[in-house]
Write an enzyme that holds these catalytic residues in place. Sequence first.
Site, PDB file in Angstrom:
ATOM      1  N   ASN A   9      29.539  27.233   2.805  1.00 19.45           N
ATOM      2  CA  ASN A   9      29.607  25.793   3.214  1.00 19.45           C
ATOM      3  C   ASN A   9      29.034  26.038   4.667  1.00 19.45           C
ATOM      4  OD1 ASN A   9      30.225  23.363   4.316  1.00 19.45           O
ATOM      5  ND2 ASN A   9      32.297  23.563   3.723  1.00 19.45           N
ATOM      6  N   LYS A  11      28.704  23.765   6.796  1.00 24.98           N
ATOM      7  CA  LYS A  11      29.349  22.716   7.474  1.00 24.98           C
ATOM      8  C   LYS A  11      28.095  22.163   8.554  1.00 24.98           C
ATOM      9  CE  LYS A  11      33.772  24.656   7.268  1.00 24.98           C
ATOM     10  NZ  LYS A  11      35.191  25.045   7.485  1.00 24.98           N
ATOM     11  N   HIS A 102      36.347  18.007   0.903  1.00 24.09           N
ATOM     12  CA  HIS A 102      36.860  19.107   1.881  1.00 24.09           C
ATOM     13  C   HIS A 102      37.653  18.398   2.620  1.00 24.09           C
ATOM     14  CE1 HIS A 102      36.286  21.886   4.936  1.00 24.09           C
ATOM     15  NE2 HIS A 102      36.053  22.733   4.166  1.00 24.09           N
ATOM     16  N   GLU A 104      38.091  18.805   5.664  1.00 23.12           N
ATOM     17  CA  GLU A 104      37.636  18.077   6.974  1.00 23.12           C
ATOM     18  C   GLU A 104      37.156  16.574   6.774  1.00 23.12           C
ATOM     19  OE1 GLU A 104      34.697  21.344   7.871  1.00 23.12           O
ATOM     20  OE2 GLU A 104      36.418  22.547   8.371  1.00 23.12           O
ATOM     21  N   GLU A 174      41.635  25.342  -0.638  1.00 23.89           N
ATOM     22  CA  GLU A 174      41.730  25.697   0.634  1.00 23.89           C
ATOM     23  C   GLU A 174      42.714  25.351   1.429  1.00 23.89           C
ATOM     24  OE1 GLU A 174      37.048  26.337   1.679  1.00 23.89           O
ATOM     25  OE2 GLU A 174      37.686  24.090   2.047  1.00 23.89           O
ATOM     26  N   GLY A 180      38.897  28.291   9.294  1.00 23.03           N
ATOM     27  CA  GLY A 180      38.491  28.623  10.743  1.00 23.03           C
ATOM     28  C   GLY A 180      39.413  29.105  11.569  1.00 23.03           C
ATOM     29  N   SER A 220      38.868  31.510   5.945  1.00 25.79           N
ATOM     30  CA  SER A 220      38.819  32.687   6.654  1.00 25.79           C
ATOM     31  C   SER A 220      38.233  34.005   5.673  1.00 25.79           C
ATOM     32  CB  SER A 220      39.926  33.168   7.369  1.00 25.79           C
ATOM     33  OG  SER A 220      40.056  31.954   8.324  1.00 25.79           O
TER      34      SER A 220
HETATM   35  P1  13P Z   1      36.210  29.227   7.114  1.00 24.67           P
HETATM   36  O1  13P Z   1      35.528  30.209   6.014  1.00 24.67           O
HETATM   37  O2  13P Z   1      35.263  29.128   8.366  1.00 24.67           O
HETATM   38  O3  13P Z   1      37.605  29.477   7.572  1.00 24.67           O
HETATM   39  O4  13P Z   1      35.887  27.822   6.315  1.00 24.67           O
HETATM   40  C1  13P Z   1      36.467  27.585   4.903  1.00 24.67           C
HETATM   41  C2  13P Z   1      35.897  26.429   4.694  1.00 24.67           C
HETATM   42  O5  13P Z   1      36.413  25.391   5.037  1.00 24.67           O
HETATM   43  C3  13P Z   1      34.932  26.416   3.552  1.00 24.67           C
HETATM   44  O6  13P Z   1      34.524  25.058   2.879  1.00 24.67           O
END
Ligand code: 13P
Length: 256
Positions: A9, A11, A102, A104, A174, A180, A220
Amino acid sequence: MRTPFIAGNWKMNLNHNEAIKFIDDISYKFENKNNIRIAVCPPFTSLRSVILVLEDEMAKNPNMIIKTGAQNMYFEEKGAFTGEISPEMLKALGVEYVIIGHSERRELFEETDELINKKLKAAFKHELKPILCIGEPLKIREEGKAQEYTLGQLEKDLNDIPESELNNLTIAYEPIWAIGTGRTATPQDANEMCKAIRQKISKLYNDKCAQNLIIQYGGSVKPSNAKELMSMPDIDGALVGGASINVDDFLAIINY
Ligand code: 13P
């Protein structure tokens, strides 16, 4: 036997020029020692470039199969929805997967389970394969309610979705506190939740659906922890954020 599935992903990273370079670089170094399913999910503006360059590179190297996913979509088919992208638009581009729900999007853009449910239905209708993200915030985990919260999301998001669509669904667990932050769930904790998700699918549908379902862990994931996470019995892959926009890290995760 479930084939592991690793998706990146990206982002809001990599413009279309950077995306083309990423695909060039990954194609040059590509290896898939574990024989797994792979997808990259670039921003909308890079999707077309990524799909075209991948087509070219995969024609040169038949061992390389990398699918493409979008990070979001709207549920309506067309019309006055300024700024939104329809499932049909993604399908016409040659996109195969779409990340739905997601954290976010849930947190920053206030997406509700009701909206996510509509998006899932629209994705299935247009033969896109959704990667449904669920997972709890830190406070909920600390209160000991992580399973109740995450399985509650799952049940609401899958409301009225027929069993026949489950083959095309991937779930990504997740935990929000691991995204992150560099803080990964322990493989045991991540597996416990993925197992609970599978059991919930068995209750909502049946055991066959549950056993066939691909459940990814995200939060992560890095080259240094991928192997341990992926060796857990109920974790079938990873949804990778930060490490998926670094060619060497993403390849190291694929070849965990
Ligand atoms: P990170 O791997 O940067 O922690 O993000 C995970 C994520 O949100 C994947 O959709």
